[in-house]
Design an enzyme around this catalytic site. Structure first.
Site, PDB file in Angstrom:
ATOM      1  N   HIS A 195      10.171  77.513  31.523  1.00 50.24           N
ATOM      2  CA  HIS A 195       9.594  77.601  32.850  1.00 50.24           C
ATOM      3  C   HIS A 195       8.681  76.407  33.111  1.00 50.24           C
ATOM      4  O   HIS A 195       8.372  75.656  32.207  1.00 50.24           O
ATOM      5  CB  HIS A 195       8.792  78.905  33.026  1.00 50.24           C
ATOM      6  CG  HIS A 195       7.620  79.023  32.100  1.00 50.24           C
ATOM      7  ND1 HIS A 195       7.697  79.704  30.905  1.00 50.24           N
ATOM      8  CD2 HIS A 195       6.363  78.547  32.167  1.00 50.24           C
ATOM      9  CE1 HIS A 195       6.529  79.642  30.291  1.00 50.24           C
ATOM     10  NE2 HIS A 195       5.697  78.937  31.037  1.00 50.24           N
ATOM     11  N   ARG A 218      -0.869  76.080  38.494  1.00 52.15           N
ATOM     12  CA  ARG A 218      -2.072  76.895  38.663  1.00 52.15           C
ATOM     13  C   ARG A 218      -2.311  77.184  40.141  1.00 52.15           C
ATOM     14  O   ARG A 218      -2.037  76.350  40.991  1.00 52.15           O
ATOM     15  CB  ARG A 218      -3.285  76.185  38.081  1.00 52.15           C
ATOM     16  CG  ARG A 218      -3.196  76.003  36.589  1.00 52.15           C
ATOM     17  CD  ARG A 218      -4.514  75.485  36.021  1.00 52.15           C
ATOM     18  NE  ARG A 218      -4.359  75.109  34.643  1.00 52.15           N
ATOM     19  CZ  ARG A 218      -4.357  75.948  33.616  1.00 52.15           C
ATOM     20  NH1 ARG A 218      -4.516  77.238  33.826  1.00 52.15           N
ATOM     21  NH2 ARG A 218      -4.206  75.523  32.386  1.00 52.15           N
ATOM     22  N   GLU A 228       6.099  79.651  36.694  1.00 48.84           N
ATOM     23  CA  GLU A 228       5.021  80.542  36.275  1.00 48.84           C
ATOM     24  C   GLU A 228       3.780  80.159  37.075  1.00 48.84           C
ATOM     25  O   GLU A 228       3.292  79.038  36.971  1.00 48.84           O
ATOM     26  CB  GLU A 228       4.725  80.384  34.783  1.00 48.84           C
ATOM     27  CG  GLU A 228       3.481  81.121  34.330  1.00 48.84           C
ATOM     28  CD  GLU A 228       3.020  80.691  32.952  1.00 48.84           C
ATOM     29  OE1 GLU A 228       1.797  80.605  32.754  1.00 48.84           O
ATOM     30  OE2 GLU A 228       3.870  80.414  32.081  1.00 48.84           O
ATOM     31  N   ASN A 234      -6.276  81.996  37.219  1.00 50.96           N
ATOM     32  CA  ASN A 234      -7.464  82.311  36.430  1.00 50.96           C
ATOM     33  C   ASN A 234      -8.454  83.013  37.345  1.00 50.96           C
ATOM     34  O   ASN A 234      -8.780  82.507  38.414  1.00 50.96           O
ATOM     35  CB  ASN A 234      -8.068  81.039  35.828  1.00 50.96           C
ATOM     36  CG  ASN A 234      -7.138  80.425  34.815  1.00 50.96           C
ATOM     37  OD1 ASN A 234      -6.669  81.090  33.905  1.00 50.96           O
ATOM     38  ND2 ASN A 234      -6.840  79.150  34.980  1.00 50.96           N
ATOM     39  N   HIS A 280       7.119  67.130  40.657  1.00 48.93           N
ATOM     40  CA  HIS A 280       7.516  68.100  41.673  1.00 48.93           C
ATOM     41  C   HIS A 280       8.457  69.136  41.089  1.00 48.93           C
ATOM     42  O   HIS A 280       9.041  68.946  40.025  1.00 48.93           O
ATOM     43  CB  HIS A 280       8.170  67.394  42.871  1.00 48.93           C
ATOM     44  CG  HIS A 280       9.448  66.700  42.542  1.00 48.93           C
ATOM     45  ND1 HIS A 280       9.493  65.371  42.195  1.00 48.93           N
ATOM     46  CD2 HIS A 280      10.727  67.141  42.497  1.00 48.93           C
ATOM     47  CE1 HIS A 280      10.746  65.028  41.956  1.00 48.93           C
ATOM     48  NE2 HIS A 280      11.515  66.087  42.123  1.00 48.93           N
ATOM     49  N   GLU A 303      10.570  69.530  46.165  1.00 51.77           N
ATOM     50  CA  GLU A 303      11.703  68.820  46.740  1.00 51.77           C
ATOM     51  C   GLU A 303      12.795  69.828  47.072  1.00 51.77           C
ATOM     52  O   GLU A 303      13.123  70.681  46.258  1.00 51.77           O
ATOM     53  CB  GLU A 303      12.235  67.794  45.736  1.00 51.77           C
ATOM     54  CG  GLU A 303      13.424  67.018  46.227  1.00 51.77           C
ATOM     55  CD  GLU A 303      13.933  66.027  45.181  1.00 51.77           C
ATOM     56  OE1 GLU A 303      14.588  65.047  45.586  1.00 51.77           O
ATOM     57  OE2 GLU A 303      13.694  66.242  43.975  1.00 51.77           O
TER      58      GLU A 303
END
Length: 146
Positions: free
Chosen positions: A5, A9, A62, A66, A80, A123
């Site tokens: 993956h 964040r 993913e 936090n 990207h 993209e």
């Protein structure tokens, strides 16, 4: 070796999921909340990656959130994410109508760029041959970074 993956964040999980799920069209395939580590992981995949022959290969994004606020920078130096779409004109039109800025319009009928709320470049590539260029994309200028 096997690709698992790509992690990006999020500063605001609801805003980020609204973009990836509701506007871009990815599907949430798993979520993990870690009380001790104070973070949430949300795994998303493109609908086409969940169907047919590709169902055993699940490239996904993913989203890491936090719980304690942090500032993140550098979405552009990440590079990207790239997704193939059936009709780049229709996809960009749908995204534009949903309030997403088209940073690099598909003037060539083949490629466009947008950005997530956290500054990640995405993209969009036309599946197969490029479509015939059309308005409003042909006349639309680039906007911001991509």
């Amino acid at each position: 070796m096997e690709y698992l993956h790509t992690m990006v964040r999020a500063t605001n999980l609801d805003e980020t999921l609204h973009f990836y799920r509701d506007q871009l069209g990815l599907v949430e395939i798993n979520r993990y909340d870690n009380e001790a580590g104070r973070f949430t992981l949300v795994f998303l995949a493109a609908p086409g990656d969940l169907e047919g022959a590709r169902s055993s290969f699940r490239p996904c994004v993913e989203i890491t959130w936090n719980w304690d606020p942090e500032k993140y920078a550098g979405g552009r130096n990440f590079g990207h994410l790239a997704y193939q779409v059936e009709n780049i004109h229709d996809t960009c039109r749908r995204l534009l109508e949903a309030g997403v800025t088209i940073n690099r319009p598909p003037r060539d009928g083949r490629m466009a760029f947008i950005r997530s709320p956290d500054g990640i470049s995405i993209e969009l590539l036309q599946q197969g041959a490029a479509l015939q260029p059309e308005e409003p994309w042909v006349s639309m200028e680039n906007s911001g970074e991509w």
